[in-house]
Design a protein around this motif. Structure first.
Motif, PDB file in Angstrom:
ATOM      1  N   SER A   1      69.537  76.997  45.022  1.00  7.92           N
ATOM      2  CA  SER A   1      69.512  78.361  45.555  1.00  7.92           C
ATOM      3  C   SER A   1      70.550  78.572  46.643  1.00  7.92           C
ATOM      4  CB  SER A   1      68.118  78.691  46.103  1.00  7.92           C
ATOM      5  OG  SER A   1      67.787  77.833  47.185  1.00  7.92           O
TER       6      SER A   1
ATOM      7  N   GLY B   1      76.816  82.224  44.176  1.00  5.15           N
ATOM      8  CA  GLY B   1      76.315  82.875  42.974  1.00  5.15           C
ATOM      9  C   GLY B   1      77.137  82.569  41.741  1.00  5.15           C
TER      10      GLY B   1
ATOM     11  N   GLN C   1      76.267  79.149  40.527  1.00  8.02           N
ATOM     12  CA  GLN C   1      74.968  79.149  39.868  1.00  8.02           C
ATOM     13  C   GLN C   1      75.087  79.684  38.442  1.00  8.02           C
ATOM     14  OE1 GLN C   1      71.755  80.995  42.041  1.00  8.02           O
ATOM     15  NE2 GLN C   1      72.468  80.228  44.011  1.00  8.02           N
TER      16      GLN C   1
ATOM     17  N   PRO D   1      66.800  81.637  41.080  1.00  8.27           N
ATOM     18  CA  PRO D   1      67.669  82.829  41.012  1.00  8.27           C
ATOM     19  C   PRO D   1      66.952  84.073  40.498  1.00  8.27           C
ATOM     20  CG  PRO D   1      68.839  80.907  40.200  1.00  8.27           C
ATOM     21  CD  PRO D   1      67.429  80.460  40.454  1.00  8.27           C
TER      22      PRO D   1
END
Length: 270
Positions: free
Chosen positions: A199, A203, A206, A235
């Motif tokens: 986390s 982004g 991810q 997410p």
């Protein structure tokens, strides 16, 4: 029936060969256990993870890293182990010699995948034993959690095996297999929530990691070993076990297709 008998005998043979190779055992079988011990000891004074604002609750560092180490063991045993092993057997002529025998391809792969499944079971049992005894990690008590563990583990290991077989065609020689495969596997572990908190990654990283199966294997294992309060840190804010199964299924099909296209008893350039 004879094909199954040959495959069963190959499982025993592959297990003997596997546990006689010290470097392979260290970098695939014992590596997740070693990494769990390092993280648990190194960050033992940093306090619990996921504590409430008043300082209560949370879990120990060892408990937090258990799901990632289980997922890493699945990947190492399947992808890294088989990719390096089969590439080496191509390079030294073992596969060429086997191709001249009555051994069916199915029996050969049955031996490889059976070896990975059994060694992975031993590995995860030892990992959880060390986590419980050495670091006092609380293991799940709900049967539903262990049912989730069983299907994610089995699905993840088989998918990893198929992808490992497919990746064995990537190294140009058997000697280069380790240099080609290990960096790929290592990078994947760092971006998939094994060594780093997923986390907290950017982004875009991810999203990139979500393309590959390790991220979903680790997420499935987090749903088993982490408290429900950690689900909000994902997410999407959920464990998404249906999506875990879907992504692993897609990669299994992709891996099977790649195996069909790339596997040969001998290299084309030999």
């Amino acid at each position: 029936m004879r094909t199954l008998q040959l495959g069963t005998s190959r499982i025993g043979y592959e297990l003997k060969v596997y546990f006689r190779q010290g470097d392979t055992v260290f970098f695939t079988f014992l590596f997740p256990i070693m990494m769990l011990s390092i993280f648990a000891v190194a960050f033992s004074t940093s306090g619990n993870i996921g504590t409430a604002p008043d300082g209560s609750g949370g879990i120990t560092v060892a408990s937090f890293y258990v799901p990632g180490m289980v997922a890493a063991g699945m990947l190492l045993s399947g992808v890294q182990n088989l990719a390096v092993d089969i590439a080496a057997e191509k390079g030294d002529g073992t596969l060429k010699r086997l191709g001249g025998t009555p051994l069916p391809v199915f029996s050969y792969f049955m031996g490889k995948i059976g070896m990975v499944l059994l060694s992975s079971v031993f590995q995860v049992a030892l990992l959880l034993l060390v986590a419980r005894v050495a670091f006092n990690v609380e293991l799940p008590s709900e049967p539903s959690k262990w049912l989730t563990f069983a299907w994610v583990f089995l699905f993840g290991v088989i998918t990893s095996c198929v992808l490992g077989i497919a990746l064995s065609a990537l190294p140009r020689t058997g000697k280069s297999a380790t240099a080609v495969i290990i960096p790929l596997v290592l990078v994947l572990q760092f971006i998939s929530g094994v060594y780093l908190n997923f986390s907290q990654l950017p982004g875009w990283l991810q999203n990139f990691a979500s393309i590959f199966p390790l991220k979903w294997m680790a997420q499935g294992m987090r749903s088993v070993f982490l408290p429900a309060s950690f689900e909000a840190a994902e997410p999407s804010g959920a464990w998404d076990l249906g999506l875990v199964a879907l992504v692993l299924g897609v990669w299994l099909v992709v891996g099977l297709a790649l195996c069909k296209m790339t596997f040969k008893w001998i290299r084309k350039d030999t």
